[in-house]
Design an enzyme around this catalytic site. Structure first.
Site, mmCIF file in Angstrom:
data_model
loop_
_atom_site.group_PDB
_atom_site.id
_atom_site.type_symbol
_atom_site.label_atom_id
_atom_site.label_comp_id
_atom_site.label_asym_id
_atom_site.label_seq_id
_atom_site.Cartn_x
_atom_site.Cartn_y
_atom_site.Cartn_z
ATOM 1 N N THR A 73 1.637 -4.332 4.311
ATOM 2 C CA THR A 73 1.513 -4.649 5.732
ATOM 3 C C THR A 73 0.861 -6.013 5.982
ATOM 4 O O THR A 73 0.945 -6.542 7.082
ATOM 5 C CB THR A 73 0.675 -3.575 6.450
ATOM 6 N N ASP A 74 0.204 -6.564 4.959
ATOM 7 C CA ASP A 74 -0.544 -7.810 5.179
ATOM 8 C C ASP A 74 0.344 -8.944 5.682
ATOM 9 O O ASP A 74 -0.102 -9.788 6.457
ATOM 10 C CB ASP A 74 -1.256 -8.251 3.887
ATOM 11 N N SER B 125 1.807 -7.617 -0.742
ATOM 12 C CA SER B 125 2.676 -8.466 0.077
ATOM 13 C C SER B 125 2.186 -9.903 0.194
ATOM 14 O O SER B 125 2.944 -10.793 0.561
ATOM 15 C CB SER B 125 2.884 -7.854 1.463
ATOM 16 N N THR C 110 0.821 -1.221 0.000
ATOM 17 C CA THR C 110 0.000 0.000 0.000
ATOM 18 C C THR C 110 0.850 1.263 0.000
ATOM 19 O O THR C 110 0.481 2.271 -0.603
ATOM 20 C CB THR C 110 -0.942 -0.009 1.231
HETATM 21 N N1 ASP Z 1 -3.095 -3.810 2.644
HETATM 22 C C1 ASP Z 1 -1.786 -4.115 2.290
HETATM 23 C C2 ASP Z 1 -0.788 -3.067 2.731
HETATM 24 O O1 ASP Z 1 -1.011 -2.499 3.763
HETATM 25 C C3 ASP Z 1 -1.535 -4.621 0.937
HETATM 26 C C4 ASP Z 1 -0.268 -5.416 0.978
HETATM 27 O O2 ASP Z 1 0.039 -6.004 2.004
HETATM 28 O O3 ASP Z 1 0.466 -5.418 -0.013
HETATM 29 O O4 ASP Z 1 0.179 -2.789 2.104
#
Ligand code: ASP
Length: 330
Positions: A90-91, A58, A14
């Site tokens: 963050t995932d 991710s 993100t």
């Molecule tokens: N929601 C996710 C992020 O916070 C998407 C990911 O992990 O790529 O980046």
């Protein structure tokens, strides 16, 4: 003026996402130079070498890819970087941070960060998180702490941190122990001293497969009973409470644990498995008798990575010792 060297790699997530067209949804777009442009102040703190190693959500990162990120990060330290910062989604941040921490054989800090809001959203947190992560990467008191996650003004130890909220700005917590440090007015404060770390050798083998199954009420045993036939080299079960299964799952463990390592972790999201409290069929004492290892405080996803790495360097025999380490709580 002398400025220390800091290395930054972006993998996607993100923090690097923007919408390409109205209503299309955000996708990885911004490369590392674009991320750097969002934190002009960094120029006054360090000489930055930035690379774009990936443009991935991710969920699509793989262990093999992370080994290439580790190779890149090792090279940055060999070439004089005082710290390394990685931006990503963050995932899976809690998993990548642990994976890299288990293999990070330097005193120099390895800092991972991301964002909960995309670059184009009002109140985007990416630039603040990146600047904080760089401050942590540059701070002398970050040395000897392995990999850490910096999000929303907090520093979390890689092995303890978990993503515990799907969309909130404050998405990361370290259950039981809390953050290991904080950023206050741009200064890095630690709340606990660095702990002794154990580091694994880089795996020579990467073809091993470790399954992760979650126990749930009245679940069938179809997948569980086929784990060996499917060719898995290890199994982690996210079990009820303090590490418990129903009787039918418990009985299936006998045959599996004779052939491959089986780890029982808790699905509660916080706390430890037990070892000597419950005596019913499927209770932890029964599962230990059947050959399973209890994960202690290690979260199921991290236990799976630990087992994958141990099999990859032929150290499965050390599993119980690694699971017992206090590092999972610091
Ligand atoms: N929601 C996710 C992020 O916070 C998407 C990911 O992990 O790529 O980046």
């Amino acid at each position: 003026m002398y400025l220390p060297k800091l290395a930054i790699a972006s993998l996607g997530g993100t923090v690097s996402m923007q919408s390409q067209a109205n209503g299309e949804g955000i996708v990885p777009t911004v490369r590392s130079d674009g991320l750097l442009a969002s934190v002009p102040e960094l120029k006054t703190l360090a000489h930055v070498a930035a690379d774009t190693l990936g443009m991935l959500p991710s969920a699509s990162l793989t262990f093999e890819f992370l080994l290439s990120v580790l190779w890149w990060a090792n090279r940055q330290v060999e070439q004089g970087a005082v710290g390394v910062v990685i931006t990503q989604g963050t995932d899976t941040l809690e998993e990548t941070a642990t994976f890299l921490d288990l293999l990070w054989n330097h005193d120099e800090p390895l800092v991972l960060t991301g964002a909960m809001r995309s670059a184009t959203e009002a109140g985007a947190d990416g630039p603040a998180n990146l600047l904080d992560a760089c401050r942590v990467g540059l701070a002398r008191n970050s040395r000897g702490r392995g990999a850490q996650v910096v999000m929303n003004g907090q520093i979390h130890p890689a092995r303890a941190v978990r993503k515990t909220d799907s969309m909130a700005l404050q998405a990361f917590t370290s259950p039981i122990v809390g953050p290991v440090g904080l950023l206050v007015e741009g200064t890095v404060h630690y709340l606990r001293p660095p702990q002794q770390r154990t580091v694994l050798p880089v795996p020579q083998q990467t073809t091993q497969a470790v399954a992760l199954l979650q126990a749930s009420l009245s679940a069938d045993t179809l997948l569980l009973k086929n784990i060996l036939a499917l060719g898995y080299d290890g199994l982690v079960i996210e079990a009820f409470g303090a590490g418990h299964l129903c009787a039918t799952w418990a009985e299936a463990i006998d045959a599996i644990a004779q052939k491959i390592p089986v780890i029982i972790a808790t699905r509660c999201g916080s706390g430890s498995t037990a070892s000597s409290t419950y005596g019913f069929i499927g209770g932890e004492m029964d599962l230990i008798r059947r050959g399973a290892s209890m994960a202690g405080f290690t979260c199921p996803r991290k236990a799976r990575m630990l087992l994958w790495l141990l099999i990859g360097c032929h150290r499965e025999g050390d599993l119980a010792r690694y699971l017992k380490e206090d590092a999972w709580l610091h």
